[in-house]
Design a protein around this motif. Structure first.
Motif, PDB file in Angstrom:
ATOM      1  N   ALA A   8      69.521  96.276  20.002  1.00 44.51           N
ATOM      2  CA  ALA A   8      69.333  94.907  19.537  1.00 44.51           C
ATOM      3  C   ALA A   8      69.205  94.848  18.032  1.00 44.51           C
ATOM      4  N   GLU A   9      68.587  95.962  17.418  1.00 49.42           N
ATOM      5  CA  GLU A   9      68.417  95.930  15.980  1.00 49.42           C
ATOM      6  C   GLU A   9      69.731  96.149  15.261  1.00 49.42           C
ATOM      7  N   ASP A  10      70.580  97.060  15.831  1.00 49.38           N
ATOM      8  CA  ASP A  10      71.838  97.387  15.164  1.00 49.38           C
ATOM      9  C   ASP A  10      72.957  96.408  15.511  1.00 49.38           C
ATOM     10  N   ARG A  11      72.780  95.656  16.567  1.00 48.18           N
ATOM     11  CA  ARG A  11      73.850  94.776  17.018  1.00 48.18           C
ATOM     12  C   ARG A  11      74.001  93.610  16.030  1.00 48.18           C
ATOM     13  N   PRO A  12      75.229  93.303  15.564  1.00 52.95           N
ATOM     14  CA  PRO A  12      75.429  92.155  14.664  1.00 52.95           C
ATOM     15  C   PRO A  12      75.296  90.856  15.436  1.00 52.95           C
ATOM     16  N   SER A  13      75.050  89.797  14.702  1.00 52.42           N
ATOM     17  CA  SER A  13      74.975  88.481  15.345  1.00 52.42           C
ATOM     18  C   SER A  13      76.343  88.104  15.891  1.00 52.42           C
ATOM     19  N   VAL A  14      76.353  87.091  16.743  1.00 55.32           N
ATOM     20  CA  VAL A  14      77.618  86.661  17.352  1.00 55.32           C
ATOM     21  C   VAL A  14      78.593  86.201  16.282  1.00 55.32           C
ATOM     22  N   GLY A  15      78.114  85.410  15.324  1.00 55.94           N
ATOM     23  CA  GLY A  15      79.008  84.921  14.277  1.00 55.94           C
ATOM     24  C   GLY A  15      79.583  86.035  13.426  1.00 55.94           C
ATOM     25  N   ARG A  16      78.727  87.022  13.050  1.00 50.46           N
ATOM     26  CA  ARG A  16      79.210  88.141  12.232  1.00 50.46           C
ATOM     27  C   ARG A  16      80.214  88.980  13.012  1.00 50.46           C
ATOM     28  N   ALA A  17      79.945  89.184  14.344  1.00 50.45           N
ATOM     29  CA  ALA A  17      80.877  89.961  15.165  1.00 50.45           C
ATOM     30  C   ALA A  17      82.232  89.276  15.245  1.00 50.45           C
ATOM     31  N   LEU A  18      82.249  87.952  15.366  1.00 46.64           N
ATOM     32  CA  LEU A  18      83.514  87.226  15.421  1.00 46.64           C
ATOM     33  C   LEU A  18      84.251  87.299  14.091  1.00 46.64           C
ATOM     34  N   LYS A  19      83.495  87.193  12.987  1.00 45.10           N
ATOM     35  CA  LYS A  19      84.140  87.255  11.671  1.00 45.10           C
ATOM     36  C   LYS A  19      84.746  88.627  11.435  1.00 45.10           C
ATOM     37  N   SER A  28      93.563  84.789   9.247  1.00 43.01           N
ATOM     38  CA  SER A  28      92.800  83.842   8.427  1.00 43.01           C
ATOM     39  C   SER A  28      92.107  82.830   9.344  1.00 43.01           C
ATOM     40  N   VAL A  29      91.160  82.081   8.754  1.00 40.47           N
ATOM     41  CA  VAL A  29      90.469  81.051   9.527  1.00 40.47           C
ATOM     42  C   VAL A  29      91.451  79.985  10.007  1.00 40.47           C
ATOM     43  N   ASP A  30      92.405  79.625   9.159  1.00 41.46           N
ATOM     44  CA  ASP A  30      93.379  78.605   9.544  1.00 41.46           C
ATOM     45  C   ASP A  30      94.246  79.070  10.711  1.00 41.46           C
ATOM     46  N   GLU A  31      94.603  80.354  10.719  1.00 45.31           N
ATOM     47  CA  GLU A  31      95.410  80.883  11.821  1.00 45.31           C
ATOM     48  C   GLU A  31      94.622  80.860  13.131  1.00 45.31           C
ATOM     49  N   THR A  36      93.316  78.418  18.431  1.00 44.76           N
ATOM     50  CA  THR A  36      92.262  77.993  19.366  1.00 44.76           C
ATOM     51  C   THR A  36      92.056  76.476  19.401  1.00 44.76           C
ATOM     52  N   ARG A  37      92.664  75.752  18.424  1.00 49.14           N
ATOM     53  CA  ARG A  37      92.457  74.301  18.291  1.00 49.14           C
ATOM     54  C   ARG A  37      90.998  73.960  17.969  1.00 49.14           C
ATOM     55  N   VAL A  38      90.270  74.947  17.454  1.00 51.53           N
ATOM     56  CA  VAL A  38      88.920  74.702  16.946  1.00 51.53           C
ATOM     57  C   VAL A  38      89.059  74.448  15.451  1.00 51.53           C
ATOM     58  N   ARG A  39      88.540  73.338  14.962  1.00 48.70           N
ATOM     59  CA  ARG A  39      88.723  72.967  13.567  1.00 48.70           C
ATOM     60  C   ARG A  39      88.146  74.030  12.636  1.00 48.70           C
ATOM     61  N   ALA A  40      88.838  74.214  11.498  1.00 46.75           N
ATOM     62  CA  ALA A  40      88.469  75.275  10.562  1.00 46.75           C
ATOM     63  C   ALA A  40      87.011  75.178  10.110  1.00 46.75           C
ATOM     64  N   PRO A  41      86.464  73.976   9.786  1.00 47.66           N
ATOM     65  CA  PRO A  41      85.048  73.923   9.380  1.00 47.66           C
ATOM     66  C   PRO A  41      84.108  74.437  10.464  1.00 47.66           C
ATOM     67  N   VAL A  43      84.925  76.781  12.685  1.00 49.21           N
ATOM     68  CA  VAL A  43      85.087  78.242  12.715  1.00 49.21           C
ATOM     69  C   VAL A  43      84.218  78.893  11.640  1.00 49.21           C
ATOM     70  N   TYR A  44      84.275  78.313  10.419  1.00 49.74           N
ATOM     71  CA  TYR A  44      83.434  78.841   9.342  1.00 49.74           C
ATOM     72  C   TYR A  44      81.960  78.778   9.727  1.00 49.74           C
ATOM     73  N   ALA A  45      81.531  77.653  10.314  1.00 45.41           N
ATOM     74  CA  ALA A  45      80.126  77.484  10.671  1.00 45.41           C
ATOM     75  C   ALA A  45      79.701  78.492  11.733  1.00 45.41           C
ATOM     76  N   ILE A  46      80.539  78.739  12.752  1.00 42.77           N
ATOM     77  CA  ILE A  46      80.194  79.691  13.812  1.00 42.77           C
ATOM     78  C   ILE A  46      80.062  81.092  13.238  1.00 42.77           C
ATOM     79  N   GLU A  47      80.962  81.456  12.314  1.00 42.79           N
ATOM     80  CA  GLU A  47      80.882  82.785  11.715  1.00 42.79           C
ATOM     81  C   GLU A  47      79.617  82.956  10.879  1.00 42.79           C
ATOM     82  N   GLU A  48      78.989  81.847  10.502  1.00 47.95           N
ATOM     83  CA  GLU A  48      77.703  81.891   9.806  1.00 47.95           C
ATOM     84  C   GLU A  48      76.544  81.633  10.775  1.00 47.95           C
TER      85      GLU A  48
END
Length: 274
Positions: A8-19, A28-31, A36-41, A43-48
């Protein structure tokens, strides 16, 4: 890529793992957004690790799975990321029971739009039927009235038949003099004054014995007014020469010229001018 064996300590967060998976895949985020038809803003927010723009846990879980698959992660790894998201956000949401949804759909009344076409057709049929009935009835009545009536016949002693006398044409009643009819009907227990504009227009004011105004206004050429009271009628004529007066059934002869103002009062004993 698998995160199942990480602590659990070494595991990255879900957003970091996706990024990291997206960057490793050279996307790229746009690709990823286009795939996925998920809007770019979002995608950026989930990766954070910001899921406030997703619209709830159900959409957040779906976006995590879609972004993981778009980055080339396996189904197993995508499921692990979704499970990690559930663990970090209070557990997996309870599934919605299908029965209440079905009941709601079954009970929900179906809104129906008014059938305007049927209403218009019914209205047209009613109008056509009414017109046809009217024409048919009028034709029958016209046919009956057009048929000549047989003149009565009289049988004499000789056995012969003679026609009765032809109905005589009704004599044309002479049209009543418009100045005489209302005068003849003037009651004897009241004072009656008729005002007629014969030589142009005149302003006319009329009051009864108590001073109550019965009329005030312009009397146009050719117009007339009749006034009645128990005891007295008082008049003011702005153009006395244009007015003829009939008081208690008699015409009042006056010598007033055009444009002259007259003030007159009449009672039951007139037509003597007051």
């Amino acid at each position: 890529m698998s995160i199942g064996n990480s602590s659990a300590e070494d595991r990255p967060s879900v957003g970091r793992a996706l990024k990291k998976a997206r960057v490793d895949a050279g996307l790229s985020v746009d690709e990823v957004s286009a795939t996925t038809r998920v809007r770019a803003p979002i995608v950026y927010a989930i990766e954070e690790d910001d899921y406030s723009r997703c619209g709830g846990d159900v959409y957040s879980r779906g976006h995590v799975r879609s972004l993981a698959r778009a980055a080339g992660l396996s189904t197993e790894t995508a499921d692990e990321l979704v499970a990690q998201y559930d663990a970090e956000h209070g557990g997996r949401p309870e599934p919605t029971s299908a029965a209440p949804l079905f009941d709601a759909e079954r009970v929900k009344p179906e809104s129906r739009r008014p059938n305007w076409t049927a209403a218009m057709v019914a209205a047209i049929v009613a109008v056509v039927g009414f017109v046809g009935f009217t024409l048919f009835s009028g034709g029958e009545e016209g046919g009956k009235s057009a048929s000549p009536q047989a003149s009565p016949s009289i049988t004499g002693n000789s056995g012969g038949t003679t026609k009765g006398p032809e109905p005589s044409e009704p004599a044309d009643d002479a049209e009543p003099d418009p100045t005489e009819s209302p005068i003849a009907a003037a009651p004897e227990d009241r004072v009656t004054v008729k005002v007629v504009a014969t030589e142009g227009s005149s302003w006319v004011s009329v009051e009864d014995r108590t001073g109550r105004r019965l009329h005030e206004g312009l009397l146009e050429d050719g117009q007339s007014e009749t006034f009645m009271d128990k005891d007295q009628i008082s008049l003011v004529l702005g153009n006395g020469g244009a007015i003829e007066l009939f008081v208690n059934g008699k015409k009042v002869e006056r010598t007033t010229g055009p444009g002259q103002v007259e003030r007159l009062t009449y009672t039951k004993g007139d037509p003597e001018q007051g």
